[in-house]
Design an enzyme around this catalytic site. Sequence first.
Site, mmCIF file in Angstrom:
data_model
loop_
_atom_site.group_PDB
_atom_site.id
_atom_site.type_symbol
_atom_site.label_atom_id
_atom_site.label_comp_id
_atom_site.label_asym_id
_atom_site.label_seq_id
_atom_site.Cartn_x
_atom_site.Cartn_y
_atom_site.Cartn_z
ATOM 1 C CB CYS A 48 10.497 -0.534 2.313
ATOM 2 S SG CYS A 48 11.264 0.039 0.815
ATOM 3 C CG PHE B 156 -0.211 0.347 2.528
ATOM 4 C CD1 PHE B 156 0.102 1.663 2.863
ATOM 5 C CD2 PHE B 156 0.192 -0.661 3.396
ATOM 6 C CE1 PHE B 156 0.789 1.963 4.046
ATOM 7 C CE2 PHE B 156 0.877 -0.375 4.567
ATOM 8 C CZ PHE B 156 1.181 0.941 4.884
ATOM 9 C CD GLU C 122 8.626 -3.138 7.995
ATOM 10 O OE1 GLU C 122 8.034 -4.199 7.769
ATOM 11 O OE2 GLU C 122 9.082 -2.409 7.092
HETATM 12 P P1 NAD Z 1 1.702 -6.676 2.991
HETATM 13 O O1 NAD Z 1 2.762 -7.715 3.011
HETATM 14 O O2 NAD Z 1 0.632 -6.721 4.015
HETATM 15 O O3 NAD Z 1 0.932 -6.714 1.566
HETATM 16 C C1 NAD Z 1 1.634 -6.725 0.356
HETATM 17 C C2 NAD Z 1 0.797 -7.454 -0.685
HETATM 18 O O4 NAD Z 1 0.606 -8.801 -0.281
HETATM 19 C C3 NAD Z 1 -0.589 -6.838 -0.867
HETATM 20 O O5 NAD Z 1 -0.896 -6.809 -2.225
HETATM 21 C C4 NAD Z 1 -1.498 -7.764 -0.079
HETATM 22 O O6 NAD Z 1 -2.782 -7.863 -0.629
HETATM 23 C C5 NAD Z 1 -0.782 -9.098 -0.164
HETATM 24 N N1 NAD Z 1 -0.940 -9.926 1.031
HETATM 25 C C6 NAD Z 1 -1.102 -9.483 2.319
HETATM 26 N N2 NAD Z 1 -1.172 -10.544 3.153
HETATM 27 C C7 NAD Z 1 -1.039 -11.651 2.401
HETATM 28 C C8 NAD Z 1 -1.012 -13.051 2.700
HETATM 29 N N3 NAD Z 1 -1.139 -13.487 3.950
HETATM 30 N N4 NAD Z 1 -0.837 -13.920 1.684
HETATM 31 C C9 NAD Z 1 -0.697 -13.479 0.418
HETATM 32 N N5 NAD Z 1 -0.729 -12.159 0.077
HETATM 33 C C10 NAD Z 1 -0.888 -11.267 1.052
HETATM 34 O O7 NAD Z 1 2.444 -5.267 2.982
HETATM 35 P P2 NAD Z 1 1.792 -3.827 3.126
HETATM 36 O O8 NAD Z 1 1.305 -3.665 4.518
HETATM 37 O O9 NAD Z 1 0.860 -3.562 2.008
HETATM 38 O O10 NAD Z 1 3.090 -2.904 2.877
HETATM 39 C C11 NAD Z 1 4.006 -2.598 3.883
HETATM 40 C C12 NAD Z 1 5.180 -3.553 3.862
HETATM 41 O O11 NAD Z 1 5.818 -3.545 2.601
HETATM 42 C C13 NAD Z 1 6.264 -3.146 4.859
HETATM 43 O O12 NAD Z 1 6.747 -4.309 5.485
HETATM 44 C C14 NAD Z 1 7.332 -2.511 3.993
HETATM 45 O O13 NAD Z 1 8.631 -2.546 4.526
HETATM 46 C C15 NAD Z 1 7.231 -3.369 2.776
HETATM 47 N N6 NAD Z 1 7.817 -2.718 1.604
HETATM 48 C C16 NAD Z 1 9.015 -3.191 1.161
HETATM 49 C C17 NAD Z 1 9.635 -2.594 0.078
HETATM 50 C C18 NAD Z 1 10.959 -3.099 -0.404
HETATM 51 O O14 NAD Z 1 11.408 -2.677 -1.456
HETATM 52 N N7 NAD Z 1 11.638 -3.972 0.315
HETATM 53 C C19 NAD Z 1 9.016 -1.514 -0.564
HETATM 54 C C20 NAD Z 1 7.783 -1.070 -0.099
HETATM 55 C C21 NAD Z 1 7.189 -1.692 0.997
#
Ligand code: NAD
Length: 488
Positions: free
Chosen positions: A280, A148, A379
């Site tokens: 991130c 998101f 985190e």
């Molecule tokens: P999230 O892991 O909750 O969701 C990411 C995606 O996975 C979404 O599209 C969501 O629908 C899907 N998802 C969520 N739970 C799932 C599950 N149990 N099984 C399968 N799919 C699932 O992450 P978020 O809250 O949307 O974003 C924040 C996180 O993303 C933070 O941990 C941040 O550090 C990370 N992030 C990392 C980078 C990077 O480059 N390393 C960049 C941006 C964000």
Amino acid sequence: MNLSHLIDGASFDSGSTRWGDVFNPSQGNVIARVPMGGATEVDAAVTSAARTFRSWSAVPVPRRAAVLFDYKRLLDLHADELARLVTRENGKTLDEARGDVRRGIEVVDFACGIAQLTKGESLPQVADQIDAVTMREPIGVCAGITPFNFPAMVPMWMFPLAIACGNTFVLKPSEKVPLTALRLAELFLQAGLPAGVFNVVHGGREVVDALCTHPGVAAVSFVGSSGVAKHVYTLASAHGKRCQAAGGAKNVLLVLPDAEPDSTLRAILGSSYGCAGQRCMAGSVLMGVGRKTADDWRDRVSAALASLKVDDTSRNDAAGMGPVIDAAAQARLEQRVSAAPASGAEVAFRGSGGPAGGFFVAPTLLDRVVPQMSLFQDELFGPVLSLLRPESLDEAIATMNALSFGNGATIFTSSGAAARQFTREIQCGMLGINIGVPAPMAPFAFSGWNASFYGDLHVQGTEGVMFYTRQRVVLSRWDRGYVRAQGW
Ligand code: NAD
């Protein structure tokens, strides 16, 4: 407003009865409803993308690039509209949203050079009368699953490069921020992209698992939290797909006594409280080496936070900080801050939250955090910065290297020797020297290590091109004897 999936160039309604709410986090009200797809929608999108792959991969490279150039022009024209959409569904400030869109457009810019990026190599006469040539070819239907926190930039880390390489794409954006992703897809179609090359399927875990297991998907790109990154990497790999899965982070900002004070303060504030701490690459740990440095920076950061204006970003273009993404994130962060004193930490500063109704969390500085605390290890993903007090650079580096993550770390110093030691010894993939958010730009890969990345080739840059192509090596022998026999 009810949204739709976008499949084969048109809205797709599978008759699904499950819907999710999309909020304006600044006001806490529902602004749209998103259909929560599953295996049926994924199959329709992959079928369309697989069919279109045959024609799109055969389009001459300069013509593919021409569509990218037109897309870039349209994105520039609509950049402000996109930024306002990002602000509306994500809550980040307008300036931050503009940065989100701009960084994404830079990837499109990079992808416009696809002819140069996908050229192969050749070695004539590698053996007697034998020439060797390599060529990079697209791999098929690629899937992207995004978080998101960067509604524009993170999807654009993936699909422009994948599509420029000749692949077709199915994007599953975060169900919390689907509006920007849909608009990005509409503009790509408007730029002349054939229907079916770029599809958007909305939803959550069901869509993710269906993409990771569908036999028609060749590759999966994921960005999100570490637990889900590991799940996606394991599932997609077990189903024979190449996978790159970027996870969460715990990024340290290390301040030495000789850091330049003004630029360092700006960098710390931007890194730790920009995007309400939901990057991130956000600095979530501040280390001041030596007692005096730690005391000085506790006071400087606290004083600056007192004038940080937290506000409704959808109404106030000049807000200093916006809300976090949803009520669950707000409650989780409030709980971590209120539990901090019981674990031995001190609340050094707690700012004011935003207007009632929104998902605001007051910018917070916690002092006396130590490596054994979960406040240091987990985190938090919000505007909460933890101050640690190592005695030396060696101790600071050893403490950082005990973290499970390996995304980013920064040192603030005027010493080249200290910066060099830091650069060589820190176990993470993206380092800053006097840079608050050392996020690589489009030509470079986003190079997380350890629990911040599962896979081999990272997103973006030339690694992204390698990920979205596979190499063919052609050896050819043309015997001179044939020419002589013809009497030529
Ligand atoms: P999230 O892991 O909750 O969701 C990411 C995606 O996975 C979404 O599209 C969501 O629908 C899907 N998802 C969520 N739970 C799932 C599950 N149990 N099984 C399968 N799919 C699932 O992450 P978020 O809250 O949307 O974003 C924040 C996180 O993303 C933070 O941990 C941040 O550090 C990370 N992030 C990392 C980078 C990077 O480059 N390393 C960049 C941006 C964000």
